[in-house]
Design a protein around this motif. Sequence first.
Motif, mmCIF file in Angstrom:
data_model
loop_
_atom_site.group_PDB
_atom_site.id
_atom_site.type_symbol
_atom_site.label_atom_id
_atom_site.label_comp_id
_atom_site.label_asym_id
_atom_site.label_seq_id
_atom_site.Cartn_x
_atom_site.Cartn_y
_atom_site.Cartn_z
ATOM 1 N N LYS A 75 -26.119 -52.018 -111.281
ATOM 2 C CA LYS A 75 -26.257 -52.680 -112.585
ATOM 3 C C LYS A 75 -25.225 -52.158 -113.581
ATOM 4 N N LEU A 76 -24.996 -50.842 -113.555
ATOM 5 C CA LEU A 76 -24.076 -50.233 -114.507
ATOM 6 C C LEU A 76 -22.652 -50.750 -114.325
ATOM 7 N N ASN A 77 -22.226 -50.913 -113.067
ATOM 8 C CA ASN A 77 -20.855 -51.336 -112.793
ATOM 9 C C ASN A 77 -20.724 -52.832 -112.517
ATOM 10 N N ASN A 78 -21.818 -53.562 -112.680
ATOM 11 C CA ASN A 78 -21.811 -55.013 -112.504
ATOM 12 C C ASN A 78 -21.350 -55.411 -111.090
ATOM 13 N N TYR A 79 -21.963 -54.774 -110.083
ATOM 14 C CA TYR A 79 -21.627 -55.052 -108.690
ATOM 15 C C TYR A 79 -22.518 -56.119 -108.060
ATOM 16 N N GLU A 80 -23.398 -56.753 -108.828
ATOM 17 C CA GLU A 80 -24.341 -57.714 -108.249
ATOM 18 C C GLU A 80 -23.630 -58.836 -107.504
ATOM 19 N N ASP A 81 -22.550 -59.341 -108.115
ATOM 20 C CA ASP A 81 -21.833 -60.460 -107.495
ATOM 21 C C ASP A 81 -21.209 -60.060 -106.155
ATOM 22 N N LYS A 82 -20.691 -58.835 -106.097
ATOM 23 C CA LYS A 82 -20.079 -58.373 -104.849
ATOM 24 C C LYS A 82 -21.133 -58.243 -103.753
ATOM 25 N N PHE A 83 -22.296 -57.666 -104.101
ATOM 26 C CA PHE A 83 -23.361 -57.545 -103.113
ATOM 27 C C PHE A 83 -23.896 -58.916 -102.710
ATOM 28 N N GLU A 84 -24.004 -59.801 -103.678
ATOM 29 C CA GLU A 84 -24.487 -61.154 -103.374
ATOM 30 C C GLU A 84 -23.537 -61.865 -102.422
ATOM 31 N N ALA A 85 -22.237 -61.696 -102.630
ATOM 32 C CA ALA A 85 -21.249 -62.320 -101.743
ATOM 33 C C ALA A 85 -21.329 -61.730 -100.333
ATOM 34 N N ARG A 86 -21.512 -60.410 -100.238
ATOM 35 C CA ARG A 86 -21.622 -59.778 -98.917
ATOM 36 C C ARG A 86 -22.873 -60.244 -98.180
ATOM 37 N N VAL A 87 -23.992 -60.341 -98.914
ATOM 38 C CA VAL A 87 -25.242 -60.800 -98.288
ATOM 39 C C VAL A 87 -25.120 -62.262 -97.878
ATOM 40 N N ALA A 88 -24.502 -63.076 -98.721
ATOM 41 C CA ALA A 88 -24.331 -64.499 -98.404
ATOM 42 C C ALA A 88 -23.461 -64.678 -97.160
ATOM 43 N N GLU A 89 -22.409 -63.870 -97.051
ATOM 44 C CA GLU A 89 -21.527 -63.957 -95.887
ATOM 45 C C GLU A 89 -22.281 -63.547 -94.616
ATOM 46 N N ALA A 90 -23.090 -62.495 -94.717
ATOM 47 C CA ALA A 90 -23.879 -62.058 -93.564
ATOM 48 C C ALA A 90 -24.914 -63.123 -93.192
ATOM 49 N N ARG A 91 -25.506 -63.755 -94.185
ATOM 50 C CA ARG A 91 -26.472 -64.829 -93.916
ATOM 51 C C ARG A 91 -25.803 -65.998 -93.218
ATOM 52 N N GLN A 92 -24.600 -66.350 -93.658
ATOM 53 C CA GLN A 92 -23.882 -67.459 -93.015
ATOM 54 C C GLN A 92 -23.630 -67.167 -91.544
ATOM 55 N N ARG A 93 -23.206 -65.937 -91.246
ATOM 56 C CA ARG A 93 -22.978 -65.580 -89.839
ATOM 57 C C ARG A 93 -24.288 -65.599 -89.063
ATOM 58 N N GLU A 94 -25.368 -65.144 -89.706
ATOM 59 C CA GLU A 94 -26.666 -65.136 -89.035
ATOM 60 C C GLU A 94 -27.155 -66.557 -88.752
ATOM 61 N N VAL A 95 -27.013 -67.435 -89.721
ATOM 62 C CA VAL A 95 -27.444 -68.831 -89.537
ATOM 63 C C VAL A 95 -26.611 -69.509 -88.455
ATOM 64 N N LYS A 96 -25.317 -69.214 -88.417
ATOM 65 C CA LYS A 96 -24.457 -69.781 -87.380
ATOM 66 C C LYS A 96 -24.934 -69.353 -85.994
ATOM 67 N N LEU A 97 -25.305 -68.072 -85.860
ATOM 68 C CA LEU A 97 -25.799 -67.582 -84.581
ATOM 69 C C LEU A 97 -27.167 -68.167 -84.241
ATOM 70 N N VAL A 98 -28.010 -68.370 -85.250
ATOM 71 C CA VAL A 98 -29.323 -68.985 -85.007
ATOM 72 C C VAL A 98 -29.143 -70.408 -84.493
ATOM 73 N N LYS A 99 -28.238 -71.153 -85.094
ATOM 74 C CA LYS A 99 -27.983 -72.528 -84.642
ATOM 75 C C LYS A 99 -27.452 -72.541 -83.207
ATOM 76 N N LYS A 100 -26.549 -71.625 -82.918
ATOM 77 C CA LYS A 100 -25.993 -71.537 -81.568
ATOM 78 C C LYS A 100 -27.089 -71.177 -80.564
ATOM 79 N N GLU A 101 -27.930 -70.218 -80.945
ATOM 80 C CA GLU A 101 -29.031 -69.810 -80.072
ATOM 81 C C GLU A 101 -29.999 -70.955 -79.820
ATOM 82 N N GLN A 102 -30.334 -71.703 -80.862
ATOM 83 C CA GLN A 102 -31.261 -72.820 -80.710
ATOM 84 C C GLN A 102 -30.665 -73.938 -79.866
#
Length: 114
Positions: free
Chosen positions: A74-101
């Motif tokens: 919060k102090l260094n305003n890193y929320e956007d960076k963490f949000e982008a990293r989590v979103a990127e990881a989610r995209q890779r996870e969803v891609k793998l879920v679709k492939k698995e299904q």
Amino acid sequence: MIWSAPLAILIIIIILLIIIGPPCLVGAFILIALVPLSTKFASLVINIRRQRVAVADERVEITTAMLQGIKVTKLNNYEDKFEARVAEARQREVKLVKKEQFVWGMTLVIRVCT
């Protein structure tokens, strides 16, 4: 239990041979021929699932790191960076879920068709 499947297939083939005759051997051949393909698809699903779990673990680690250092975040305003990293990881996870299904669906199609 694993020994019972070949025995059951053999008994069913014999019964079908008695009832239908030689044409049932075509279906039995197809059934036996598709077993390796089904096994290959199952191992592919296992590999994809391992990759997906690794990506999910990475996403959870990112979130945990952010929450443990919430004051710094919060102090260094890193929320956007963490949000982008989590979103990127989610995209890779969803891609793998679709492939698995998709692969799992193909396995079911093979099993239903045999």
